[in-house]
Design a protein around this motif. Structure first.
Motif, PDB file in Angstrom:
ATOM      1  N   ASP A 177     -21.051 -31.164  17.551  1.00 37.55           N
ATOM      2  CA  ASP A 177     -19.685 -31.083  17.022  1.00 37.55           C
ATOM      3  C   ASP A 177     -18.996 -32.436  16.908  1.00 37.55           C
ATOM      4  OD1 ASP A 177     -19.921 -28.371  16.685  1.00 37.55           O
ATOM      5  OD2 ASP A 177     -18.887 -27.849  18.560  1.00 37.55           O
ATOM      6  N   LEU A 178     -19.601 -33.461  17.458  1.00 44.44           N
ATOM      7  CA  LEU A 178     -19.055 -34.808  17.314  1.00 44.44           C
ATOM      8  C   LEU A 178     -19.219 -35.332  15.888  1.00 44.44           C
ATOM      9  CD1 LEU A 178     -20.355 -36.431  20.644  1.00 44.44           C
ATOM     10  CD2 LEU A 178     -18.024 -35.628  20.139  1.00 44.44           C
ATOM     11  N   ARG A 198     -26.216 -23.966  12.418  1.00 50.39           N
ATOM     12  CA  ARG A 198     -26.566 -25.084  13.305  1.00 50.39           C
ATOM     13  C   ARG A 198     -28.001 -25.547  13.070  1.00 50.39           C
ATOM     14  NH1 ARG A 198     -22.385 -27.150  16.617  1.00 50.39           N
ATOM     15  NH2 ARG A 198     -20.993 -25.455  17.162  1.00 50.39           N
ATOM     16  N   ASP A 210     -29.844 -26.402  27.129  1.00 44.86           N
ATOM     17  CA  ASP A 210     -28.471 -25.904  27.180  1.00 44.86           C
ATOM     18  C   ASP A 210     -27.809 -25.983  25.804  1.00 44.86           C
ATOM     19  OD1 ASP A 210     -25.734 -25.504  27.591  1.00 44.86           O
ATOM     20  OD2 ASP A 210     -25.683 -26.675  29.438  1.00 44.86           O
ATOM     21  N   LYS A 227     -24.904 -24.872  24.837  1.00 42.30           N
ATOM     22  CA  LYS A 227     -23.490 -25.259  24.907  1.00 42.30           C
ATOM     23  C   LYS A 227     -23.366 -26.786  24.867  1.00 42.30           C
ATOM     24  CE  LYS A 227     -19.324 -24.611  27.650  1.00 42.30           C
ATOM     25  NZ  LYS A 227     -18.733 -24.033  28.860  1.00 42.30           N
ATOM     26  N   GLU A 228     -24.200 -27.460  25.614  1.00 42.46           N
ATOM     27  CA  GLU A 228     -24.196 -28.926  25.623  1.00 42.46           C
ATOM     28  C   GLU A 228     -24.661 -29.481  24.276  1.00 42.46           C
ATOM     29  OE1 GLU A 228     -23.779 -32.887  26.863  1.00 42.46           O
ATOM     30  OE2 GLU A 228     -22.873 -31.023  27.529  1.00 42.46           O
ATOM     31  N   ARG A 229     -25.682 -28.882  23.704  1.00 43.13           N
ATOM     32  CA  ARG A 229     -26.186 -29.328  22.395  1.00 43.13           C
ATOM     33  C   ARG A 229     -25.106 -29.176  21.330  1.00 43.13           C
ATOM     34  NH1 ARG A 229     -31.329 -30.002  19.637  1.00 43.13           N
ATOM     35  NH2 ARG A 229     -32.236 -29.813  21.707  1.00 43.13           N
ATOM     36  N   PHE A 230     -24.441 -28.021  21.309  1.00 46.09           N
ATOM     37  CA  PHE A 230     -23.401 -27.788  20.313  1.00 46.09           C
ATOM     38  C   PHE A 230     -22.216 -28.734  20.507  1.00 46.09           C
ATOM     39  CE2 PHE A 230     -24.884 -23.104  19.837  1.00 46.09           C
ATOM     40  CZ  PHE A 230     -25.957 -23.510  19.062  1.00 46.09           C
ATOM     41  N   ARG A 231     -21.891 -29.035  21.772  1.00 49.18           N
ATOM     42  CA  ARG A 231     -20.815 -29.989  22.043  1.00 49.18           C
ATOM     43  C   ARG A 231     -21.146 -31.338  21.414  1.00 49.18           C
ATOM     44  NH1 ARG A 231     -19.690 -34.181  24.768  1.00 49.18           N
ATOM     45  NH2 ARG A 231     -21.655 -34.281  25.902  1.00 49.18           N
ATOM     46  N   MET A 232     -22.380 -31.777  21.559  1.00 50.29           N
ATOM     47  CA  MET A 232     -22.805 -33.049  20.975  1.00 50.29           C
ATOM     48  C   MET A 232     -22.842 -32.974  19.452  1.00 50.29           C
ATOM     49  SD  MET A 232     -25.753 -33.974  23.774  1.00 50.29           S
ATOM     50  CE  MET A 232     -26.527 -35.184  22.736  1.00 50.29           C
ATOM     51  N   SER A 267     -29.292 -31.142  27.074  1.00 51.29           N
ATOM     52  CA  SER A 267     -29.187 -30.542  25.736  1.00 51.29           C
ATOM     53  C   SER A 267     -30.516 -30.051  25.180  1.00 51.29           C
ATOM     54  CB  SER A 267     -28.555 -31.535  24.758  1.00 51.29           C
ATOM     55  OG  SER A 267     -29.379 -32.675  24.625  1.00 51.29           O
TER      56      SER A 267
END
Length: 146
Positions: free
Chosen positions: A49-50, A95, A40, A42-47, A37
């Motif tokens: 979004d938690l 973000r 990346d 995409k990985e940062r945003f996935r985290m 993250s």
């Protein structure tokens, strides 16, 4: 809103240049470059979004830019990093509401110019200063080992 301050990131262009300059990174450099993250999105945003209503103020991860070489290497890296973080803030304001500028602490004149540029031109909300410059504490008589 939850504002998480001082989140480490490597803008992609900075990360690529950092790897080119120091391909065999070790210690902290090896550790942080293997955190997905940190580069990346995409990985940062996935985290991110938690968590509801969560934003990050971003800054560079360790190691500091001056470990990659003397000026102009460190100065150019700081500019590349700050341009990259400013682009991320501009592209993803929901973000990343702000960024903290990285500075080439082994280049006294360059760090002043980059601090001004990052704040005035790029919109940085602060600057990142480590507790030492290339292993010398700020209390040392010779602060910048050039």
């Amino acid at each position: 809103m939850k504002i998480d301050i001082f989140n480490h990131i490597f803008p992609k262009s900075y990360f690529d240049k950092m790897i080119k300059i120091a391909p065999g990174g070790k210690d902290m450099h090896k550790r942080v470059r293997n955190v997905p993250s940190i580069v990346d999105l995409k990985e940062r945003f996935r985290m991110m979004d938690l968590f509801d209503d969560y934003v990050q103020v971003i800054c560079l991860g360790a190691p500091p830019v001056e470990v990659f070489g003397p000026p102009p290497v460190s100065t150019d890296l700081a500019k590349l990093a700050n341009d990259g973080m400013a682009e991320l803030v501009q592209k993803y304001p929901d973000r990343f509401p702000g960024f903290i500028a990285g500075l080439p602490m082994n280049d006294p004149e360059g760090l002043l110019q980059e601090a001004r540029r990052a704040i005035k031109d790029l919109g940085a909300v602060g600057v990142q200063v480590y507790s030492n410059v290339l292993g010398r504490p700020w209390t040392s008589r010779r602060r910048c080992p050039l």
